[in-house]
Design an enzyme around this catalytic site. Structure first.
Site, PDB file in Angstrom:
ATOM      1  N   CYS A 108       0.888  -1.124  -0.027  1.00  0.00           N
ATOM      2  CA  CYS A 108      -0.127  -0.086  -0.021  1.00  0.00           C
ATOM      3  C   CYS A 108       0.856   1.325  -0.153  1.00  0.00           C
ATOM      4  CB  CYS A 108      -0.790   0.017   1.046  1.00  0.00           C
ATOM      5  SG  CYS A 108      -1.936   1.542   1.505  1.00  0.00           S
ATOM      6  N   CYS A 111      -0.672   4.151   2.164  1.00  0.00           N
ATOM      7  CA  CYS A 111      -0.641   4.130   3.581  1.00  0.00           C
ATOM      8  C   CYS A 111      -0.297   2.963   4.120  1.00  0.00           C
ATOM      9  CB  CYS A 111      -2.215   4.601   4.189  1.00  0.00           C
ATOM     10  SG  CYS A 111      -3.459   4.086   3.463  1.00  0.00           S
ATOM     11  N   SER A 112      -1.188   1.850   4.529  1.00  0.00           N
ATOM     12  CA  SER A 112      -0.591   0.800   5.092  1.00  0.00           C
ATOM     13  C   SER A 112      -1.713  -0.286   4.866  1.00  0.00           C
ATOM     14  CB  SER A 112       0.020   0.844   6.572  1.00  0.00           C
ATOM     15  OG  SER A 112      -1.134   1.419   7.331  1.00  0.00           O
TER      16      SER A 112
END
Lengths: 207, 225
Positions: A108, A111-112
């Site tokens: 990603c 972000c995460s």
């Protein structure tokens, strides 16, 4: 203080992160907005209940049961929900299969995003700038950081999780694992192999 | 027009450092606490996921750079709590009142945690425009990128993938549009597609000519070719 509070109210909190979270928790608890016992419960859930062992069970089942695998690859959500692996950050799952021709890897960059119900909370490296920046541009060099070298002729497909769809890699079943039970197969499935930065473990040598 | 979180393809970050198989889920105790406080505050219902992502992204570049991952979460959470009027600046400074809060009835209690986590929050919606593209169709991402509704606003089209030609791999259904949802402008759901881009379409020095990157992109991010 050097910060403009109206833009960055966070500067009003203590700078040390452990003290910062403690201060915020105290303020919110006093006002009845959060319940410290609920925080304990959330932490316990992701520390002890929800983690890569969930994903490993799904992979082991897919390796053992061709009909399950077919359904999982075609439309993962209903079967995962049936197994109890639906939930926050895993509402829209897609499972992508590694083959000799194609290796899949998930990142990603913005972000995460990560499939929590199947893999838990992402590890530090998944959230690191180095992984987010490099996985899309040089996946093979990143794989080398994990000690993984793909065979000549294997294409790499990197999935950048830019929306609410979460991806799980279905790794290839290791050679020599014929005859192992689903439980034994699950032992071979590593977290990284389900993100695509690793390969499953080899089965233990026969005695 | 870019922000620091939009780092896909960036050079100079050095090696990725894998963890050990036995590494703890939370490297420090406060990491778990930061995650839990953030989730618990989300349950108050004063913002959505897109708003909270944007709050992290719009930290100053100085803060975004010097903060570690969960420090970014904490700073964004504190900013959001004030921005949405849940807390005052006096509260954050430790000078607020302890009077009962009007939102206290929404407080997430321990016995509700499992249910809330298991229920999740699907992003799919009914309605919205019909799909304009079919599997296999060639499309181009718009360029320049960026949020078209709010200058400097939240978007999920990474800069590295703007103006690139790819092909539709699959339709994921109709999903909430973050560019709108993050800013309180409504959910504005749109068809969402997985779009595959050859590495050579994105990078001047692709590692391998047959490698691909797939991104999930909303219909309004894409033009037909």
């Amino acid at each position: 203080m050097p910060h403009d509070h109206s833009d960055h109210p966070h500067a009003l909190l203590p700078p040390d992160p452990a003290l910062r979270v403690k201060a915020l928790e105290t303020i919110l608890t006093r006002k009845g907005l959060i319940d410290p016992a609920a925080l304990d419960e959330i932490i316990d859930t992701y520390q002890n209940k929800i983690g890569p062992q969930n994903g490993a069970r799904v992979v082991a089942r897919a390796w053992s049961d061709p009909a399950f695998k077919a359904v999982l690859l075609a439309d993962a959500d209903p079967v995962l929900a049936e197994l109890g692996y639906y939930g926050r950050q895993g509402e829209h799952m897609v499972v992508v299969e590694n083959t000799p021709e194609q290796h899949n890897m998930v990142v990603c960059t913005l972000c995460s995003c990560y499939p929590w119900p199947l893999l838990g909370i992402p590890p530090g490296w998944y959230k690191s700038d180095a992984y987010r920046a490099r996985a899309v541009r040089e996946p093979r060099a990143v794989l080398l950081d994990f000690g993984v070298i793909l065979p000549e002729g294997t294409r790499v497909r990197v999935w950048d999780s830019t929306a609410e769809v979460r991806y799980l890699v279905l790794p290839m079943r290791p050679e020599g694992s014929e005859g192992l039970s689903e439980d034994q197969l699950a032992e071979l499935v590593t977290r990284d192999s389900m993100v695509g930065t690793g390969l499953p473990k080899s089965p233990p040598e026969a005695p | 027009m870019s922000r620091l979180h939009d780092m896909g393809g960036r050079f100079g970050d050095g090696p990725v450092r894998p963890d050990t198989p036995k590494a703890p889920v939370f490297a420090a105790e406060w990491h778990g606490r930061a995650l839990a406080v953030t989730l618990a505050c989300g349950a108050l219902g004063q913002w959505n996921l897109d708003t909270s992502r944007h709050a992290r992204e719009k930290l100053s570049p100085q803060d975004y750079t010097r903060f570690t991952y969960y420090e970014i979460w904490l700073a964004a959470l504190a900013d959001l709590l004030v921005q949405k009027g849940v807390l005052s600046e006096d509260d954050l400074a430790g000078q607020g009142s302890d009077a009962p809060h009007p939102l206290a009835e929404k407080c997430l209690h321990a016995d509700a945690v499992a249910g809330v986590l298991a229920r999740g929050g699907p992003a799919t919606r009914e309605g919205g425009p019909s799909p304009a593209f079919v599997e296999g169709q060639t499309v181009r991402t718009r360029h320049p990128g960026g949020n078209r509704l709010v200058n400097g606003g939240h978007t999920r089209l990474p800069t590295y993938a703007t103006g690139a030609q790819g092909r539709i791999l699959r339709l994921h259904g109709t999903h909430v549009l973050p560019d709108s949802s993050a800013h309180g402008l409504g959910e504005a759901p749109e068809p969402l597609y997985a779009v595959a881009f050859p590495a050579g379409e994105l990078w001047s020095h692709p590692e391998h000519p047959e490698d691909e990157v797939v991104l999930d992109l909303w219909q309004s991010y894409l033009d037909p070719v």
